[in-house]
Design an enzyme around this catalytic site. Structure first.
Site, short mmCIF file in Angstrom:
data_model
loop_
_atom_site.label_atom_id
_atom_site.label_comp_id
_atom_site.label_asym_id
_atom_site.label_seq_id
_atom_site.Cartn_x
_atom_site.Cartn_y
_atom_site.Cartn_z
N CYS A 114 0.82 -1.23 0.00
CA CYS A 114 0.00 0.00 0.00
C CYS A 114 0.85 1.27 0.00
CB CYS A 114 -0.95 0.01 1.19
SG CYS A 114 -2.11 -1.34 1.10
N HIS A 251 -3.20 7.64 1.83
CA HIS A 251 -3.60 6.30 1.39
C HIS A 251 -5.01 6.04 1.91
CE1 HIS A 251 -3.82 2.12 0.62
NE2 HIS A 251 -3.61 1.74 1.87
N ASN A 281 -9.92 0.17 -0.36
CA ASN A 281 -8.46 0.23 -0.32
C ASN A 281 -7.91 -0.39 -1.60
OD1 ASN A 281 -5.74 -0.11 0.15
ND2 ASN A 281 -5.97 -0.89 2.23
N1 ACO Z 1 -18.41 -7.50 9.26
C1 ACO Z 1 -18.83 -7.68 10.52
N2 ACO Z 1 -18.01 -7.91 11.55
C2 ACO Z 1 -16.69 -7.96 11.28
C3 ACO Z 1 -16.16 -7.79 9.98
C4 ACO Z 1 -17.08 -7.56 8.94
N3 ACO Z 1 -16.69 -7.36 7.67
N4 ACO Z 1 -14.83 -7.90 10.05
C5 ACO Z 1 -14.50 -8.11 11.33
N5 ACO Z 1 -15.63 -8.16 12.08
C6 ACO Z 1 -15.75 -8.40 13.51
C7 ACO Z 1 -14.59 -9.15 14.10
O1 ACO Z 1 -14.69 -10.54 13.88
C8 ACO Z 1 -14.69 -8.78 15.56
O2 ACO Z 1 -15.68 -9.59 16.13
P1 ACO Z 1 -15.50 -10.16 17.62
O3 ACO Z 1 -15.42 -8.92 18.49
O4 ACO Z 1 -16.73 -10.97 17.81
O5 ACO Z 1 -14.23 -10.93 17.61
C9 ACO Z 1 -15.24 -7.35 15.53
O6 ACO Z 1 -15.77 -7.17 14.20
C10 ACO Z 1 -14.19 -6.30 15.80
O7 ACO Z 1 -13.04 -6.60 14.99
P2 ACO Z 1 -11.82 -5.64 14.95
O8 ACO Z 1 -10.79 -6.19 14.02
O9 ACO Z 1 -11.38 -5.32 16.36
O10 ACO Z 1 -12.52 -4.34 14.33
P3 ACO Z 1 -11.92 -2.94 14.09
O11 ACO Z 1 -12.74 -1.91 14.70
O12 ACO Z 1 -10.43 -2.90 14.38
O13 ACO Z 1 -12.10 -2.77 12.51
C11 ACO Z 1 -10.75 -2.98 10.55
C12 ACO Z 1 -11.51 -3.72 11.64
C13 ACO Z 1 -11.74 -2.17 9.74
C14 ACO Z 1 -10.07 -4.01 9.67
C15 ACO Z 1 -9.73 -2.06 11.20
O14 ACO Z 1 -8.98 -2.75 12.16
C16 ACO Z 1 -8.77 -1.48 10.21
O15 ACO Z 1 -9.14 -0.71 9.34
N6 ACO Z 1 -7.48 -1.78 10.36
C17 ACO Z 1 -6.47 -1.27 9.51
C18 ACO Z 1 -6.49 -2.09 8.29
C19 ACO Z 1 -5.77 -1.38 7.23
O16 ACO Z 1 -5.73 -0.18 7.19
N7 ACO Z 1 -5.24 -2.17 6.39
C20 ACO Z 1 -4.63 -1.68 5.31
C21 ACO Z 1 -3.37 -0.89 5.59
S1 ACO Z 1 -2.17 -1.56 4.74
C22 ACO Z 1 -2.83 -1.76 3.26
O17 ACO Z 1 -3.53 -0.86 2.82
C23 ACO Z 1 -2.61 -3.05 2.56
#
Ligand code: ACO
Length: 324
Positions: A114, A251, A281
């Site tokens: 990314c 990004h 993304n």
């Molecule tokens: N729909 C519903 N529930 C979901 C989903 C979904 N699509 N995905 C995860 N959950 C659930 C999880 O299983 C978890 O459930 P649990 O509490 O029962 O275990 C709950 O939601 C919370 O999960 P978290 O991972 O803690 O959620 P968070 O608020 O952190 O959001 C997210 C997840 C959106 C992925 C966030 O962590 C994020 O954006 N992280 C950065 C990711 C990123 O930026 N990646 C790219 C950067 S590098 C690149 O671009 C390649």
């Protein structure tokens, strides 16, 4: 006088197929509401079957050349950032070179996931500053949908496909931070964080392409901190500060990361280019896509100071400061 690399043109291309959040509701246990509130994403584009990264990249490159008022014969090199090459080799950049009908110069790929476009632009800037080339096409292009495990709700809803490109041109300018062009760059990697975000396949391990694995929550916390740090370092190298920033072009991974970084920099969201709702993304394509959309909307004015920053697999991250 000092040699500078100035952006002369910008363009993008998105595959025709638009996939709304609701599409995922029938595949995995998720909802439009969850995706919107946690990520800011409303829809993304997915490439059609048989549509390749080099095809998206070629369309974006043509749009950037047209915007610059240039022909392919004016270009000395292509630097293409991608994590989803058409083939393991040759470089996707050479396929774009061929598709554009470019018969001289050189073309190569950059792999920093990314953060790829930040690394590609920094490399292209260095090629210009060292006097090796006058004009470079810098492209970010991805068919990231091909790396998704459609059973993993934590990753499959986040990513999209697309391509963006800029034409960089050498200029002799004053050497002050009032110049147009790239004023400073700041790059980092830390291989110890590989498990946070990686693809579990490759030619020398499984012999397969693999799918994305991500520890989203851990990555989220690191992202805001590192993006703010690198943006500040790049601004400092240019002798500038947060107060000088006209636009952040981040990004586009998650609206909450974008908002968190802008807040720490004291830049209001009206001065941040946001396209994550429409593109998801798109990895290395996300910054040039956002830049091109902002340009088409008439937001970027000559002389505006832009900070662009990204973090991705590796981990790799960095920022650039440039004047439009
Ligand atoms: N729909 C519903 N529930 C979901 C989903 C979904 N699509 N995905 C995860 N959950 C659930 C999880 O299983 C978890 O459930 P649990 O509490 O029962 O275990 C709950 O939601 C919370 O999960 P978290 O991972 O803690 O959620 P968070 O608020 O952190 O959001 C997210 C997840 C959106 C992925 C966030 O962590 C994020 O954006 N992280 C950065 C990711 C990123 O930026 N990646 C790219 C950067 S590098 C690149 O671009 C390649």
């Amino acid at each position: 006088m000092t040699r500078r690399a100035v952006i002369r043109g910008v363009g993008h291309y998105l595959p025709e197929r638009v996939v709304p959040n609701s599409w995922f509701e029938s595949i995995v246990d998720t909802s439009d509401e969850w995706i919107r509130t946690r990520t800011g994403i409303e829809r993304r584009h997915f490439a059609a079957e048989g549509e390749t990264t080099s095809q998206l990249a070629t369309r974006a490159a043509r749009a950037a050349l047209e915007d610059a008022g240039m022909e392919v014969g004016d270009i000395d090199a292509i630097v293409l950032a991608t994590t989803t090459p058409d083939l393991t080799f040759p470089a996707t950049a050479t396929m774009v070179q061929r598709a554009l009908g470019m018969t001289r110069g050189f073309a190569f790929d950059v792999q920093a996931v990314c953060a790829g476009f930040i690394f590609a632009l920094t490399n292209a800037n260095a090629l210009i500053l060292s006097g090796q080339v006058e004009r470079v096409l810098v492209i970010g292009a991805e068919t990231f949908s091909r790396l998704l495990d459609m059973n993993d709700r934590a990753t499959c809803v986040l990513f999209g496909d697309g391509a963006g490109a800029v034409v960089l041109e050498a200029r002799a300018l004053s050497g002050t931070n009032a110049d147009r062009g790239i004023l400073a760059a700041d790059l980092h990697s830390d291989g110890r964080d590989r498990e946070m975000l990686y693809v579990d396949g490759g030619p020398s391990t499984t012999g397969t392409t693999g799918v994305v694995k991500m520890l989203g929550n851990q990555l989220f916390r690191k992202a805001v901190e590192r993006l703010t740090e690198t943006a500040h370092r790049a601004l400092g190298k240019a002798g500038l500060s947060d107060n000088d920033v006209d636009w952040i072009i981040p990004h586009q991974a998650n609206i909450r990361i974008i908002q968190g970084t802008a807040k720490r920099m004291g830049v209001p969201m009206e001065r941040v280019i946001v396209t994550v709702q429409d593109h998801g993304n798109t990895s290395a394509a996300s910054i040039p896509l956002a830049m091109s959309v902002a340009h088409r909307q008439g937001k970027l004015r000559q002389g505006d100071l832009i900070v662009t920053e990204a973090i991705g697999g590796g981990l790799s991250w960095g920022a650039l400061v440039l004047r439009w």
